[in-house]
Design an enzyme around this catalytic site. Structure first.
Site, PDB file in Angstrom:
ATOM      1  N   PRO A 166       5.119   6.284  -5.599  1.00  0.00           N
ATOM      2  CA  PRO A 166       4.588   7.325  -5.286  1.00  0.00           C
ATOM      3  C   PRO A 166       3.047   7.639  -5.176  1.00  0.00           C
ATOM      4  CG  PRO A 166       5.811   7.744  -7.649  1.00  0.00           C
ATOM      5  CD  PRO A 166       5.628   6.224  -7.145  1.00  0.00           C
TER       6      PRO A 166
ATOM      7  N   GLY B 144       0.658   6.868  -8.241  1.00  0.00           N
ATOM      8  CA  GLY B 144       0.074   7.041  -9.659  1.00  0.00           C
ATOM      9  C   GLY B 144      -1.124   6.033  -9.720  1.00  0.00           C
TER      10      GLY B 144
ATOM     11  N   CYS C 299       7.544  -2.488 -14.574  1.00  0.00           N
ATOM     12  CA  CYS C 299       7.794  -1.702 -15.579  1.00  0.00           C
ATOM     13  C   CYS C 299       9.160  -1.993 -16.031  1.00  0.00           C
ATOM     14  CB  CYS C 299       7.731  -0.068 -14.942  1.00  0.00           C
ATOM     15  SG  CYS C 299       9.082   0.363 -14.051  1.00  0.00           S
TER      16      CYS C 299
ATOM     17  N   CYS D 134       2.374  -2.149  -3.440  1.00  0.00           N
ATOM     18  CA  CYS D 134       3.680  -1.285  -3.390  1.00  0.00           C
ATOM     19  C   CYS D 134       2.944   0.056  -4.032  1.00  0.00           C
ATOM     20  CB  CYS D 134       4.520  -2.021  -4.359  1.00  0.00           C
ATOM     21  SG  CYS D 134       4.931  -3.761  -3.953  1.00  0.00           S
TER      22      CYS D 134
ATOM     23  N   GLU E 219       3.147   0.984   1.432  1.00  0.00           N
ATOM     24  CA  GLU E 219       4.405   1.432   0.679  1.00  0.00           C
ATOM     25  C   GLU E 219       5.296   1.487   1.933  1.00  0.00           C
ATOM     26  OE1 GLU E 219       5.824   2.402  -1.757  1.00  0.00           O
ATOM     27  OE2 GLU E 219       7.491   2.619  -0.652  1.00  0.00           O
TER      28      GLU E 219
END
Ligand SMILES: C[S@@+](CC[C@H](N)C(=O)[O-])C[C@H]1O[C@@H](n2cnc3c(N)ncnc32)[C@H](O)[C@@H]1O
Length: 430
Positions: free
Chosen positions: A270, A272, A385, A267, A292
């Site tokens: 963007p 990082g 997160c 996944c 992605e």
């Protein structure tokens, strides 16, 4: 140069336009505000004031709404959008900033006249005057419910269901006020010095930043725009919360028997963590596949990993790839983002409890796919997160075909200065 300000570049108008975009168009305050400031040529103190108002009123919305409703005698959801947002902005100014009450009342009346005509001006004036008659503490005292969760939710402007979820994840009430307060504080910008491309000390010296305490690649910036940092512009460093670095590193550095050359980020957008893993892969003769599902975000990953041994795949992680072919697999799953509320001022009011089971189903499928793709003995890092137990422990513990490789990690903004990142490091059993 001095010049007369026009209506549209007044910080209060800009803040109002941000609130409108958020409530009417479902926009994100942290994307709309910088655009408006740029378009209207606003910088310096005016930009800082517009930011404080727009972000502050977005964050405090639930508490502001409770106060407005108690004065107006009806729920804020029953007011027209311009009236509701003008009152939120006005109430925020009188209760949370040093703007004098008469100025905040006057601005609210002129804003509502411009946005909705003369008719609601008297109502807005009357509500604002009543709100300004007491300080915030007195309003909180008057409106605080008896239960602990409700009281904390009002004081720290969080929905009750999120306060409860945090309490469950923390295992008690003790740290809740500190966590909720940390959510209301804008985070410092963290950089990641890409391994092999720039040293962390060199990056710290170049930026005036300080080394992070948890990741050997983290630099905490004192302020300023990261885009101005030459190492970021040149692809030797990137903006990344230190907590995100920690969880990616724990996966990359955990001991592993057997081959260690095929890595996967299931996944990736963007990009990082793919950039950090890709930099490490380059130093260890490994390659990373970065998957992605969203086309736009896959392009962002391509940009983030340029020059690194990473192949980007625009694909669904649930059906990607060949079974048992990867040595290390990251599943940085789509989640509620409850661990990063300090970054998105309005996010806490937009999320619903029903988002959790919906995302949990996707998280379970993506983790099952990661297990399928990992070779026996290989490692899987399941990351969110969000600290919500239904997205963290419940998903990791229900996974089949794995055992815990290390104790899970749960970081916290108030303890660690990072987003509330979660990691379960799992090993595929034969
Ligand atoms: C939490 S973000 C990942 C952040 C990223 N690892 C980073 O560090 O920059 C989750 C990502 O998963 C993507 N995603 C959602 N469903 C997916 C699926 N079925 N397959 C692959 N990616 C998916 C989302 O578009 C989103 O970009």
């Amino acid at each position: 140069m001095t010049g007369r300000r026009s209506v549209s570049d007044d910080p209060r108008s800009i803040a109002y336009d941000v609130l409108t975009a958020v409530s009417r168009d479902d926009a994100y305050a942290n994307l709309v505000l910088p655009k408006l400031l740029r378009e209207r040529g606003v910088s310096g103190r005016d930009a800082a004031f517009a930011t404080e108002l727009a972000y502050g009123a977005s964050r405090a919305r639930g508490t502001l709404d409770a106060i407005i409703a108690s004065v107006a005698g009806r729920p804020v959801t029953g007011l027209d959008q311009p009236v509701a947002d003008v009152l939120r902005l006005g109430a925020y100014q009188v209760l949370y900033t040093r703007v004098p009450a008469h100025a905040a009342v006057g601005t609210a009346v002129s804003l509502v006249r411009r946005a909705a005509g003369h008719r609601p001006a008297g109502f807005v004036n009357a509500v604002m005057r009543k709100i300004a008659a007491r300080p915030l503490d007195a309003w909180l005292h008057k409106l605080t419910p008896a239960d602990e969760v409700g009281a904390l939710a009002l004081k720290y402007a969080h929905p009750e269901w999120i306060v409860s979820a945090f309490r469950d994840a923390l295992g008690g009430d003790k740290e809740l006020p500190a966590l909720l307060a940390a959510d209301n504080t804008a985070p410092a910008v963290h950089l990641c010095a890409r391994p092999g491309l720039i040293g962390r000390d060199e990056l710290a010296a170049a930026t005036g930043g300080r080394p992070g305490a948890l990741s050997p690649y983290a630099v905490i910036l004192p302020g300023g725009a990261p885009g101005d940092v030459a190492a970021v512009a040149g692809g030797r460093a990137h903006v990344q919360d230190e907590g995100s670095q920690v969880v990616a590193l724990r996966l990359a550095e955990a001991p592993l028997d057997g081959p260690d050359a095929r890595w996967l980020d299931l996944c990736a957008g963007p990009g990082g963590k793919a950039a950090l893993l890709g930099s490490l892969a380059a130093l260890r003769d490994a390659r990373l596949d970065a998957v992605e599902v969203s086309a736009h975000r896959a392009r962002l990953v391509e940009k983030a990993v340029a020059g690194l041994p990473v192949t980007v795949h625009e694909a669904d992680g649930r059906t990607f790839g060949a079974d048992g072919t990867y040595d290390r697999v990251l599943v940085d799953a789509p989640c509620t983002g409850l661990g990063a509320l300090r970054r998105r001022p309005e996010a806490r009011w937009r999320r619903e409890p029903s988002d959790v089971p919906e995302l949990a189903a996707l998280q379970r499928s993506l983790l099952a796919s990661a297990v399928r793709l990992t070779r026996p003995g290989g490692l899987i890092g399941y990351v969110t997160c969000s600290p919500h137990l239904d997205e963290t422990r419940a998903i990791a513990e229900a996974a089949e075909g794995v055992e815990a490789a290390e104790a899970p990690v749960q970081l916290w903004p108030h303890r660690d200065g990072t987003d509330a990142m979660y990691l379960a490091l799992l090993r595929r059993v034969a």
